[in-house]
Design a protein around this motif. Structure first.
Motif, PDB file in Angstrom:
ATOM      1  N   HIS A 323       0.829  -1.215   0.000  1.00  0.00           N
ATOM      2  CA  HIS A 323       0.000   0.000   0.000  1.00  0.00           C
ATOM      3  C   HIS A 323       0.862   1.263   0.000  1.00  0.00           C
ATOM      4  O   HIS A 323       0.365   2.345  -0.253  1.00  0.00           O
ATOM      5  N   LYS A 324       2.154   1.103   0.248  1.00  0.00           N
ATOM      6  CA  LYS A 324       3.078   2.244   0.191  1.00  0.00           C
ATOM      7  C   LYS A 324       4.036   2.157  -0.995  1.00  0.00           C
ATOM      8  O   LYS A 324       5.007   2.899  -1.063  1.00  0.00           O
ATOM      9  N   SER A 325       3.755   1.228  -1.904  1.00  0.00           N
ATOM     10  CA  SER A 325       4.652   1.039  -3.052  1.00  0.00           C
ATOM     11  C   SER A 325       4.522   2.218  -4.013  1.00  0.00           C
ATOM     12  O   SER A 325       3.484   2.883  -4.051  1.00  0.00           O
ATOM     13  N   PRO A 326       5.557   2.482  -4.814  1.00  0.00           N
ATOM     14  CA  PRO A 326       5.471   3.584  -5.784  1.00  0.00           C
ATOM     15  C   PRO A 326       4.258   3.435  -6.701  1.00  0.00           C
ATOM     16  O   PRO A 326       3.638   4.416  -7.070  1.00  0.00           O
ATOM     17  N   TYR A 327       3.891   2.192  -7.042  1.00  0.00           N
ATOM     18  CA  TYR A 327       2.773   2.018  -7.963  1.00  0.00           C
ATOM     19  C   TYR A 327       1.423   2.235  -7.290  1.00  0.00           C
ATOM     20  O   TYR A 327       0.504   2.777  -7.890  1.00  0.00           O
ATOM     21  N   TYR A 328       1.283   1.833  -6.017  1.00  0.00           N
ATOM     22  CA  TYR A 328      -0.074   1.836  -5.455  1.00  0.00           C
ATOM     23  C   TYR A 328      -0.369   2.924  -4.447  1.00  0.00           C
ATOM     24  O   TYR A 328      -1.522   3.158  -4.083  1.00  0.00           O
TER      25      TYR A 328
END
Ligand SMILES: *Cc1c(COP(=O)(O)O)cnc(C)c1O
Length: 374
Positions: A323-328
């Protein structure tokens, strides 16, 4: 150097590969694929299995089978591998991330119901480290709200929930035979289907949208394009490798369990000192996929990894919160998922592979105890 993982070869892999090559049937669904299917369906007892080129592919098949469309919602843990959810995002789904439990990184079943909306279509439990999620509660919620359940059983071969095989409980399950798992074929995976309604279409999706499988069984007299699909089936060479592993499943599992138990006997005394060792709920078995510790904080974990590295021992952290990824991160609804972040910062995995010797396990445990006692 004690590596984190070392793929184990039973010795028969190359014999079977040579045999598969000599059969001159090296595309998919050959002799060894059938042997693997038989192993899983007749000996292990899954209803229907389809070998795939990866667990990622098996999850993508599941998403197609469930007709996931733009705007459908999928509830999945944030503490997991990208593929668990990416397979559904590819079909337009919105991922509603759920936090992990305090006791272990599996999804917090008590938090599921509050996240269900009219658009929710799938519950996606991941059996982290091969330890079962609380499947009764998950299946109850699925029934109540008319949802599908896909088990991400990538790490869960030979593991059980209340005596039931993981992978046999949800509507479908995806397994991985990547070289980091207990049973391997380099890259490889399998879709298990427990709901009859999906079986026929699954064969079609796996065969580029054609009814080729039915044709080879003589059920239709020509085959053609009948649905969407892709090429999800592995070469029989991969299946040949896999079959050599499956024949040795019990031996592999016995050795891994011995290693796991040796770690646990020495390290569980750290429990409560700000450190958390693996928690296996009463309803779950242990397939010894992984031995991990959860440190007090990121700083302590960094120091522990460095301490082990100084003794030529490789230990590794695991997932970064999706949920903290660059994509999401922009797509996530801003809810905090504190347990996910804690595992992301604090969990460290210890070397775990068949050929790890008892002395090496003692050495690693000793270095860890030394770190915490000083
Ligand atoms: C390994 C793993 C996957 C991906 O498996 P592949 O076979 O590499 O596609 C997916 N989910 C989980 C939880 C995994 O551990």
């Amino acid at each position: 150097m004690i590596t984190f993982n070392k793929p184990y070869l039973t010795g028969k892999e190359t014999d079977y590969i040579k045999d598969a090559v000599a059969n001159l049937k090296i595309s998919g669904d050959g002799v060894y694929t059938k042997k693997c299917n038989e192993f899983f369906e007749k000996i292990i007892g899954f209803k229907k299995v389809l070998l795939t080129t990866s667990c990622t592919d098996a999850l993508e098949m599941a998403a197609i089978l469930m007709d996931i469309k733009e705007g459908d919602e999928v509830i999945a843990p944030s503490y997991t591998f990208v593929s668990t959810v990416n397979a559904f995002v590819l079909r337009g789904a919105k991922i509603v991330f759920i936090d992990s439990c305090k006791e272990n990184p599996n999804l917090d079943v008590d938090a599921i119901e509050a996240l269900i909306t009219p658009r929710t279509k799938v519950l996606l439990p991941v059996h982290y480290a091969g330890i079962a999620c609380d499947m009764d509660k998950i299946m109850e919620l699925a029934e109540k709200h008319n949802l599908y359940v896909v088990e991400d059983a990538a790490q869960a071969i030979d593991s059980y929930y209340k005596g039931r095989k993981l992978g046999s409980i949800g509507h479908m399950a995806a397994f991985s035979f990547h070289e980091t798992k207990n049973i391997i074929s380099g890259e490889g995976g399998m879709l298990v289907i427990n709901d009859d309604r999906f079986i026929q279409r699954a064969e079609i999706i796996r065969e580029k949208g054609t009814n080729r499988s039915a044709f080879f069984r003589g059920e239709v007299d020509k085959y053609g394009w009948v649905d969407i699909g892709s090429s999800f089936l592995p070469s029989d060479i991969i299946a040949a490798f896999l079959f050599a592993q499956l024949e040795n499943l019990q031996d592999i599992q016995n050795r891994r369990r011995k290693i796991w138990d040796t770690y646990d006997a020495q390290l569980k005394k750290l429990n409560g000192k700000g450190i958390q060792t693996p928690h296996i709920p009463e309803y779950a078995s242990n397939n010894a996929h992984m031995y991990y510790l959860v440190c007090k904080d990121l700083e302590e974990r960094t120091k522990l990894i460095a301490h082990l590295k100084a003794s030529d021992i490789s230990s590794v952290f695991h997932y970064l919160s999706l949920h903290k990824s660059p994509y999401y991160t922009e797509k996530h609804d801003k809810r905090e998922l504190p347990q996910t972040d804690r595992y992301s910062d604090c969990l460290v995995r210890l070397p775990m592979f068949y050929e790890l010797s008892d002395q090496q396990v003692d050495l690693i445990s000793g270095r860890i105890l030394e770190f915490y006692n000083s």
